[in-house]
Design an enzyme around this catalytic site. Structure first.
Site, PDB file in Angstrom:
ATOM      1  N   GLU A  19      -7.649   6.172 -14.788  1.00 47.25           N
ATOM      2  CA  GLU A  19      -6.923   6.210 -13.511  1.00 47.25           C
ATOM      3  C   GLU A  19      -7.345   5.074 -12.578  1.00 47.25           C
ATOM      4  OE1 GLU A  19      -6.897   8.774  -9.395  1.00 47.25           O
ATOM      5  OE2 GLU A  19      -7.547   9.799 -11.224  1.00 47.25           O
ATOM      6  N   SER A  70      -3.132   6.738  -7.715  1.00 50.12           N
ATOM      7  CA  SER A  70      -2.586   8.088  -7.751  1.00 50.12           C
ATOM      8  C   SER A  70      -1.693   8.274  -6.538  1.00 50.12           C
ATOM      9  CB  SER A  70      -3.726   9.109  -7.733  1.00 50.12           C
ATOM     10  OG  SER A  70      -3.223  10.425  -7.786  1.00 50.12           O
ATOM     11  N   ARG A 105     -17.360   4.862 -11.383  1.00 49.65           N
ATOM     12  CA  ARG A 105     -17.425   6.129 -10.627  1.00 49.65           C
ATOM     13  C   ARG A 105     -18.644   6.061  -9.713  1.00 49.65           C
ATOM     14  NH1 ARG A 105     -15.020  11.047 -11.875  1.00 49.65           N
ATOM     15  NH2 ARG A 105     -14.624  10.345 -14.010  1.00 49.65           N
ATOM     16  N   ARG A 133     -17.806   9.851  -1.782  1.00 50.50           N
ATOM     17  CA  ARG A 133     -17.637  11.033  -2.625  1.00 50.50           C
ATOM     18  C   ARG A 133     -18.949  11.346  -3.340  1.00 50.50           C
ATOM     19  NH1 ARG A 133     -11.577   9.938  -5.260  1.00 50.50           N
ATOM     20  NH2 ARG A 133     -10.567   9.512  -3.249  1.00 50.50           N
ATOM     21  N   ARG A 184     -12.722   0.219  -9.200  1.00 41.93           N
ATOM     22  CA  ARG A 184     -12.018   0.447 -10.466  1.00 41.93           C
ATOM     23  C   ARG A 184     -11.071  -0.707 -10.785  1.00 41.93           C
ATOM     24  NH1 ARG A 184     -10.872   6.816 -11.699  1.00 41.93           N
ATOM     25  NH2 ARG A 184     -12.991   7.533 -11.257  1.00 41.93           N
TER      26      ARG A 184
END
Length: 433
Positions: A348, A351, A276, A261, A396
């Protein structure tokens, strides 16, 4: 994409969904206008073709001026048919293009608003009171360096910012997380998968990642291929252009894959450590079900995520994500957010999204079942529903594990679920400098 027939029959519902998402409501009328041109040009084409056929039958029997007139009219009709055909194709393409810009229909129970307007559904576990324990918690990067587990400096040297190395126990911890997550998924009935990290445009576009998320997608111009940001793309494309028998459903897959990403919209956010990053590994769950079963399957995916985070003994909360933060493919999304002690907030970790028929329509994935229109025999084919759910996003999860299970001396307690994959270790201990 959404059902065009539903849009025609209930455009106000689609407008309300667009409005709740904070997206262009006028797009609904643009689709309807293009669709009307498509249908009217199709009708005109059929009428002209019918007249052509009638004249074709009369010409062999006609003579003189009548035959000349019929031939002249036939020529006019041929040009008119060609024009109507071209108009139909143009309007059909415009309809498809505009329809693909519409987001999925938002579930009526989704909270309306932006990123901060989520609703907390439940909170599980209690954050540690480090003050009561008598020490200030270290953040995951400091812990990772003490353990010889994380190296962001060399990651930046070799690849740039937001890249990293997992070294020593850090690499082993990733493998332990992946193996434990895949073991849970397999036990729950998911078929384990290793999927391609490069996909064609049809798969990326079909899952909805070339719309609002396009800025975060890596594209290889020379090959016209895309690096996936999640194995959801490859799993959704797995049955692309196929018809699945209803009695095979639900189909559930769990994939381990690298993910890429750009994080183009996160400049200045989470720049420290590995929360991130541009490249990470993930275990993703994916389900194909009948549309009427998608809400129940969505709850199941959430329960599997909760089971996973509970097994890691992490404090977390479950939120119902608000409309403007859903992503174009999701009708509803639940996030599980783990407590990050040094940030003093929930972030988060997993999800899960119910995409209803949205992706299946774009990818032409359908189900075949016995007809329900009163016929004694026969079958019907219709789109099915797709759902996805993160089981373990590795970096994460490492962040949450290190920070929540740290001890004052810099060691980190290992939850029992991971110990079989770490040689029985109960502690991760600092290494000599």
């Amino acid at each position: 994409m959404i059902d065009l027939r539903l849009l025609r029959e209930d455009p106000d519902r689609v407008r309300a969904s667009q409005r709740a998402r904070g997206e262009d409501v006028g797009l609904v009328d643009a689709v309807l206008s293009a669709d009307e041109r498509r249908r009217s040009s199709s009708s005109r084409h059929d009428e002209l073709r019918a007249e052509q056929k009638q004249l074709g039958k009369r010409i062999p029997k006609a003579e003189g001026e009548e035959k000349a007139e019929l031939l002249r009219r036939t020529g006019e009709l041929a040009a008119a048919v060609k024009a109507a055909d071209a108009e139909h194709d143009e309007a059909a393409e415009e309809t498809r293009t505009l329809l693909r810009q519409l987001g999925n229909l938002v579930h009526p129970d989704v909270p309306v608003g932006g990123e901060e307007d989520f609703v907390v559904l439940e909170t599980l576990g209690t954050p540690r009171d480090f003050g009561a324990e008598g020490f200030e918690p270290r953040d995951h990067l400091e812990l990772g360096q003490l353990l010889g587990a994380i190296d962001v400096e060399r990651g930046a040297k070799v690849s740039g910012s937001r890249f990293y190395y997992l070294t020593g126990i850090g690499a082993l911890l990733e493998l332990a997380l992946v193996n434990a997550a895949m073991a849970q998924a397999t036990e729950a009935g998911f078929t384990p998968m290793l999927t391609p990290a490069l996909v064609k445009q049809q798969a990326m576009e079909g899952t909805g990642f070339l719309g609002q998320a396009a800025q975060d997608v890596y594209h290889l111009d020379k090959d016209d291929m895309y690096l996936v940001g999640t194995s959801e793309v490859a799993l959704a494309g797995y049955h692309m252009d196929e018809i699945l028998e209803a009695d095979r459903l639900p189909l559930r897959y769990a994939a381990f894959s690298p993910c890429f990403r750009r994080e183009a919209g996160s400049y200045g956010k989470d720049t420290r450590g590995i929360f991130r990053v541009h490249q990470f590994d993930k275990v993703e769950m994916f389900s194909y079900v009948a549309p009427e079963n998608s809400e129940a399957e969505h709850r199941r995916l959430l329960e599997w995520e909760k089971q996973w985070l509970t097994s890691l003994e992490l404090p977390f909360q479950v939120i119902d994500v608000a409309t403007a933060d859903l992503g174009s493919s999701a009708a509803r999304k639940y996030d599980c957010e783990a407590w990050i002690p040094t940030q003093g907030k929930y972030r988060e970790l997993t999800s899960t999204s119910d995409c209803t028929e949205f992706q299946a329509r774009r990818l032409s994935v359908r189900m075949r079942e016995p007809a329900t229109d009163g016929r004694k025999s026969g079958q019907q084919v219709r789109p099915l529903a797709t759902l996805n759910g993160t089981l373990c996003a590795v970096p994460r999860t490492i962040v949450a594990l290190l920070e929540n299970h740290q001890r004052e001396d810099g060691s980190v307690w290992v939850p029992p679920v991971l110990r079989p994959y770490l040689g029985g270790r109960e502690l991760l201990e600092p290494v000599a400098p």
